[in-house]
Write an enzyme that holds these catalytic residues in place. Structure first.
Site, PDB file in Angstrom:
ATOM      1  N   LYS A 181       0.766  -1.064  -0.043  1.00  9.60           N
ATOM      2  CA  LYS A 181       0.104  -0.077  -0.021  1.00  9.60           C
ATOM      3  C   LYS A 181       0.904   1.289  -0.115  1.00  9.60           C
ATOM      4  CE  LYS A 181      -0.446  -0.822   4.882  1.00  9.60           C
ATOM      5  NZ  LYS A 181      -0.053  -2.120   4.916  1.00  9.60           N
ATOM      6  N   GLU A 228      -4.998  -5.926  -5.260  1.00 12.28           N
ATOM      7  CA  GLU A 228      -6.078  -6.063  -4.504  1.00 12.28           C
ATOM      8  C   GLU A 228      -5.783  -6.340  -2.994  1.00 12.28           C
ATOM      9  OE1 GLU A 228      -9.513  -5.893  -3.199  1.00 12.28           O
ATOM     10  OE2 GLU A 228      -9.568  -6.353  -5.164  1.00 12.28           O
ATOM     11  N   VAL A 230      -5.222  -3.127   0.079  1.00 15.81           N
ATOM     12  CA  VAL A 230      -6.201  -2.483   0.922  1.00 15.81           C
ATOM     13  C   VAL A 230      -7.399  -3.393   1.372  1.00 15.81           C
ATOM     14  CG1 VAL A 230      -8.237  -0.637   1.228  1.00 15.81           C
ATOM     15  CG2 VAL A 230      -6.241  -0.398  -0.269  1.00 15.81           C
ATOM     16  N   GLY A 251      -1.325  -8.735  20.130  1.00 16.69           N
ATOM     17  CA  GLY A 251      -0.531  -8.945  18.843  1.00 16.69           C
ATOM     18  C   GLY A 251      -1.543  -8.194  17.778  1.00 16.69           C
ATOM     19  N   LYS A 307      -4.032   3.723   2.153  1.00 15.84           N
ATOM     20  CA  LYS A 307      -5.100   2.973   1.492  1.00 15.84           C
ATOM     21  C   LYS A 307      -6.016   4.129   0.981  1.00 15.84           C
ATOM     22  CE  LYS A 307      -4.387  -0.730   4.674  1.00 15.84           C
ATOM     23  NZ  LYS A 307      -4.922  -1.486   6.007  1.00 15.84           N
TER      24      LYS A 307
END
Length: 432
Positions: A105, A129, A132, A187, A205
Site C-alpha cells: 500500500k 487487491e 487495501v 498482537g 489506503k
C-alpha cells in the site's frame, strides 16, 4: 488438462503474508492449475535471511532479489512492503514485461502512476487487491464492477489496529493508553504502532481508494491525516451519550461546487451514529461503505489484515494474472482520465462535536453562539450540564468548511467564559 507450460512465479518476501502465499500455492496446486489452465510454479523466493525460513524448501530461497526478478519468471509477487527496494524491483519486472502482484500500500500510494505507466508501456499486468482491506474484495469492484457507474463517496474502516483500540475503549470505558497496551499484548498492534495509530497506514489506503473511485491520481501526501492518540475516554462517553460511536475513518468523496468537481480525501477519528452500518464493525475487522449514483449504497466487510486473509487476496490476483498469460488477455489498466484536483482540507465541508468547560452563569451560551454566527457556522444541537462552579457545554454543528469550524473553535477557546475546549471531533454519517 490443457498442455500448457507452467506459469513461473517469483516471490519477494516471506514474512507473515509470504509464508501463507507459499502454503496456499502448495496446498492448492491442483486447484490452481485447473482454475488457471496451466500449472503455477514457484520459481524462487527472495529473503534477507534464508536461515530464518526453515519452513520453505532451501533450494527456493535466495538473497538476490534483483537476479530473481531478472530470471526466467512470468509473474513477480511482492510482499516486502516499504518503498525501496520494492519500487526498483517492480519497475524492473514491469519494464521487462513481467506481470506484478503486490500488497504494498505504501508503494502504491506514492508511485502507482509510475508503476502503471511501466505496465502500460510493456503490456504487463499490475494487480494490487491485497493492498487495501486484506481479504475483502474491494479494489476489483471499484476498478471493474462499478466501472460503469459514478461513485460519489467511499468511507470506511481500513485499519484493524485502530478499530480494535477504539472498539475496546467503547466497550470497556478504557482510556487510549490502556486500550493500546491491550492491543499490543494480544498482537493486534506492533511494538511501534505509529503507522497505525497516527493514521499513516489508513492514509495510504485512502489514496488508493480515491484514485480508483474517482479516476484521478491521488497520493498519500494529498490525504489529510489525523490519528487516534488524542481520543479520550471522555470522547467515547460523549459519543455514547449522543447515540454515536467513534471510528477512525478513511473518507474519499466527490465534491461539486457549481460546475467544478474536486476530490476530498481524509483520514481522521469521527463520531458516527450507532445506526450506521460502520458502527457495528468491531475488533480488528475492516469495512468500507461505497455510494454510487446507480448502484446506491454498498458495504464490503471482512478481515482486513493477517497472513491468511491477505494471502487470499494475493492468490486471487495471481490467478487473474496467470489466466491472462494463458489466454493472451490483459487486466484493467490505470484509469486517471478525470484528473480531478484534490480539495484542501480547509475547504472541505465537515461537522463538529465540540465539548467545552464553561463558567456556569447567565449569558455563556449566547456568547458562544455569537462566535458561531460570526463565522457563519450553523448550530445543530446544544447540550448543557451545570455543576457547582462551572458547566459542560456540548455543541454539534451543521456542515461548514473545515477552516471556518476550526477558526470558530480557536476563537471560542479565547472567550473569558470558556475555561477549556475539552475536545473537538468531527461528525460523519448523518444528514447535514
Amino acid at each position: 488438462m490443457p498442455s500448457q507450460k507452467p506459469i513461473k512465479v517469483a516471490l519477494l518476501g516471506c514474512g507473515t503474508v509470504g509464508t501463507e502465499v507459499v502454503r496456499l500455492l502448495v496446498d492448492q496446486a491442483d486447484d490452481l492449475t485447473a482454475r488457471v489452465g496451466a500449472p503455477v510454479e514457484l520459481a524462487g523466493i527472495a529473503v534477507r535471511k534464508p536461515n530464518k525460513h526453515r519452513e520453505v524448501p532451501a533450494d527456493l530461497l535466495t538473497t538476490d532479489a534483483a537476479a530473481l526478478v531478472a530470471s526466467d519468471v512470468d509473474v513477480v509477487v511482492e510482499v516486502i512492503g516499504g518503498i525501496e527496494p520494492a519500487r526498483t524491483l517492480l519497475l524492473d519486472a514491469l519494464r521487462a514485461g513481467k506481470s506484478v502482484v503486490t500488497a504494498n500500500k505504501a508503494l502504491l500510494a506514492e508511485h502507482s502512476g509510475e508503476l502503471s505507466a511501466a505496465a502500460d508501456a510493456s503490456g504487463a499486468d499490475l494487480y494490487f487487491e491485497a493492498s487495501v482491506a486484506g481479504a475483502i474484495p474491494l479494489l476489483r469492484p471499484l476498478r471493474e464492477s462499478l466501472a460503469g457507474d459514478r461513485i460519489t463517496r467511499v468511507m470506511g474502516i481500513v485499519n484493524g489496529t485502530t478499530n480494535f483500540i477504539l472498539s475496546g475503549m467503547d466497550s470497556t470505558g478504557a482510556g487510549y493508553a490502556e486500550a493500546l497496551e491491550e492491543a499490543t499484548r494480544l498482537g493486534y498492534a506492533e511494538a511501534d504502532p505509529t503507522a497505525d495509530v497516527d493514521g499513516f497506514d489508513a492514509a495510504s489506503k485512502a489514496a488508493i481508494l480515491a484514485s480508483l473511485a474517482f479516476h484521478s491520481r491521488v497520493t498519500a501526501a494529498d490525504v489529510h491525516r489525523e490519528g487516534i492518540a488524542s481520543v479520550s475516554a471522555a470522547d467515547i462517553a460523549a459519543a455514547r451519550a449522543l447515540g454515536r460511536t467513534v471510528k477512525l475513518l478513511a473518507i474519499c468523496e466527490r465534491v461539486t461546487e457549481g460546475d467544478q468537481e474536486s476530490v476530498s480525501v481524509r483520514v481522521h477519528p469521527a463520531m458516527i451514529p450507532r445506526s450506521h452500518p460502520l458502527a457495528g464493525v468491531s475488533g480488528a475487522f475492516n469495512a468500507v461503505f461505497v455510494e454510487a449514483d446507480a448502484a446506491g449504497e454498498m458495504m464490503f466487510y471482512g478481515q482486513g489484515a493477517g497472513g491468511a486473509p491477505t494471502a487470499s487476496a494475493v492468490l486471487g490476483d495471481l490467478v487473474a494474472v496467470a489466466r491472462n498469460l494463458v489466454q493472451g488477455g490483459r487486466g484493467p489498466r490505470e484509469s486517471a482520465y478525470a484528473a480531478l484536483p484534490v480539495r484542501p482540507m480547509g475547504q472541505t465541508p465537515t461537522r463538529y462535536h465540540i465539548s467545552l468547560d464553561v463558567a456556569d452563569r447567565a449569558g455563556v451560551l449566547s456568547q458562544v453562539a455569537a462566535v458561531f454566527a460570526e463565522h457563519d457556522v450553523s448550530i445543530a444541537a446544544v447540550r448543557q450540564e451545570g455543576r457547582v462552579d462551572d458547566a459542560s457545554l456540548v455543541v454539534v454543528t451543521h456542515a461548514a468548511t473545515d477552516a471556518a469550524l476550526r477558526s470558530t473553535v480557536d476563537k471560542i477557546g479565547g472567550l473569558p467564559v470558556v475555561r477549556e475546549v475539552v475536545s473537538v471531533m468531527r461528525v460523519e454519517g448523518e444528514e447535514t
